[in-house]
Design an enzyme around this catalytic site. Sequence first.
Site, PDB file in Angstrom:
ATOM      1  CE  LYS A  39      -0.050 -10.121  -4.281  1.00 40.95           C
ATOM      2  NZ  LYS A  39      -1.430 -10.155  -3.788  1.00 40.95           N
ATOM      3  CD  GLN A  53      -9.005  -4.369  -7.007  1.00 43.04           C
ATOM      4  OE1 GLN A  53      -9.778  -4.997  -6.301  1.00 43.04           O
ATOM      5  NE2 GLN A  53      -7.984  -3.694  -6.498  1.00 43.04           N
ATOM      6  CD  GLN A  81     -13.542  -6.038  -2.050  1.00 45.58           C
ATOM      7  OE1 GLN A  81     -13.855  -4.848  -2.181  1.00 45.58           O
ATOM      8  NE2 GLN A  81     -12.306  -6.448  -2.266  1.00 45.58           N
ATOM      9  CG  HIS A  92      -1.853  -1.110   1.342  1.00 44.71           C
ATOM     10  ND1 HIS A  92      -1.698  -2.118   2.255  1.00 44.71           N
ATOM     11  CD2 HIS A  92      -2.974  -1.397   0.641  1.00 44.71           C
ATOM     12  CE1 HIS A  92      -2.692  -2.982   2.126  1.00 44.71           C
ATOM     13  NE2 HIS A  92      -3.479  -2.573   1.152  1.00 44.71           N
ATOM     14  CB  SER A 127       0.188 -10.657  -0.216  1.00 40.01           C
ATOM     15  OG  SER A 127      -1.053 -11.096   0.295  1.00 40.01           O
ATOM     16  CB  SER A 128      -2.250  -8.657   4.399  1.00 39.83           C
ATOM     17  OG  SER A 128      -3.242  -8.795   3.439  1.00 39.83           O
TER      18      SER A 128
HETATM   19  O1  PAF Z   1      -7.779  -3.992  -3.729  1.00 35.96           O
HETATM   20  C1  PAF Z   1      -8.426  -3.741  -2.700  1.00 35.96           C
HETATM   21  O2  PAF Z   1      -7.868  -3.562  -1.622  1.00 35.96           O
HETATM   22  C2  PAF Z   1      -9.955  -3.683  -2.774  1.00 35.96           C
HETATM   23  O3  PAF Z   1     -10.454  -4.581  -3.706  1.00 35.96           O
HETATM   24  C3  PAF Z   1     -10.480  -2.266  -3.042  1.00 35.96           C
HETATM   25  C4  PAF Z   1      -9.996  -1.731  -4.374  1.00 35.96           C
HETATM   26  C5  PAF Z   1     -10.022  -1.335  -1.919  1.00 35.96           C
HETATM   27  C6  PAF Z   1     -12.011  -2.265  -3.065  1.00 35.96           C
HETATM   28  O4  PAF Z   1     -12.550  -2.648  -1.856  1.00 35.96           O
END
Ligand code: PAF
Length: 294
Positions: A156, A160, A61, A37, A192-193
């Site tokens: 990664k 998405q 999600q 992040h 990754s966590s």
């Molecule tokens: O990649 C993520 O952490 C999530 O899918 C996101 C984009 C914050 C949407 O909840």
Amino acid sequence: MDVFRTVDGMQNHADAVRASGQTLGLVPTLGALHEGHFALLRRALQEADHVTASVFVNPTQFGPDEDYDAYPRDLEGDREKLESLGVDAMFAPSVDEMYPFLNEAPFGQPLAWVDVDRLDEHLCGAYREGHFRGVATVVTKLFHACKPDVAVFGKKDAQQYVILQRLVEDLLFDIEIVGVPTVRADDGLAVSSRNAYLSDDERAQATVLHEALQAAKTEIERGEQAPQAVVETMDEVLAAAPDADVQYAEVVDARTLQPADHLRPGQRVIAALAVFFGDTRLIDNVFVDVPTET
Ligand code: PAF
């Protein structure tokens, strides 16, 4: 750093920034912030005058068998990390704030969803029904709440990233989507966590993901045009890790996310993997340009 818990508060902040003629960057996150992040946040700080990070564990999600309740939450820790990076605002809404109708009778669910067709048919989308609809919906809501000029996502999560790029194109959002390369440990494992859940032995074996993707990249760049041959190469490399349980290894077009019978010169493709070590599911990918001359 400002912390906003309501959509109204967030929108007022965004309106004030925009009225002052400055630009706004958004980094959407699920929280539990780590090095991956931080790379997105640093990029956003370069791209825009003001940066908002959203911290929201989005229920829509997560599938019924996925880890929504167990997902790590550390709002105070995240706030400190964001502040030390120089982020201007944190948007951390409650579930009710983001989904006022999630549990309301008679429907018990929101009625408006954002669905990006077709791009979720392969890769993770084939195994996580409804996941990308939840992502596209919450990101649309975050765009409305945070009003960014630019939004930053990690490559990664390649599927998405491609889906969200298409979302802004199809729905005419005036927002630039920036993709940031995957942050890796020295041995190549993508940060990754979920890496924290690996045993020492699994952690050592997990480097095969990166090795398999590098082998795929080399093979395509040397002129292999049969995706099946590239997939077989990835499978062979992954087979060296005795505990790796491969969910998928695929090569798809980087824009349509569809597999091809034959790779075309000049085509950009994504080689991607999802591999379980015990209950821990790791994903990784590489973008490759098919050479024009071989
Ligand atoms: O990649 C993520 O952490 C999530 O899918 C996101 C984009 C914050 C949407 O909840």
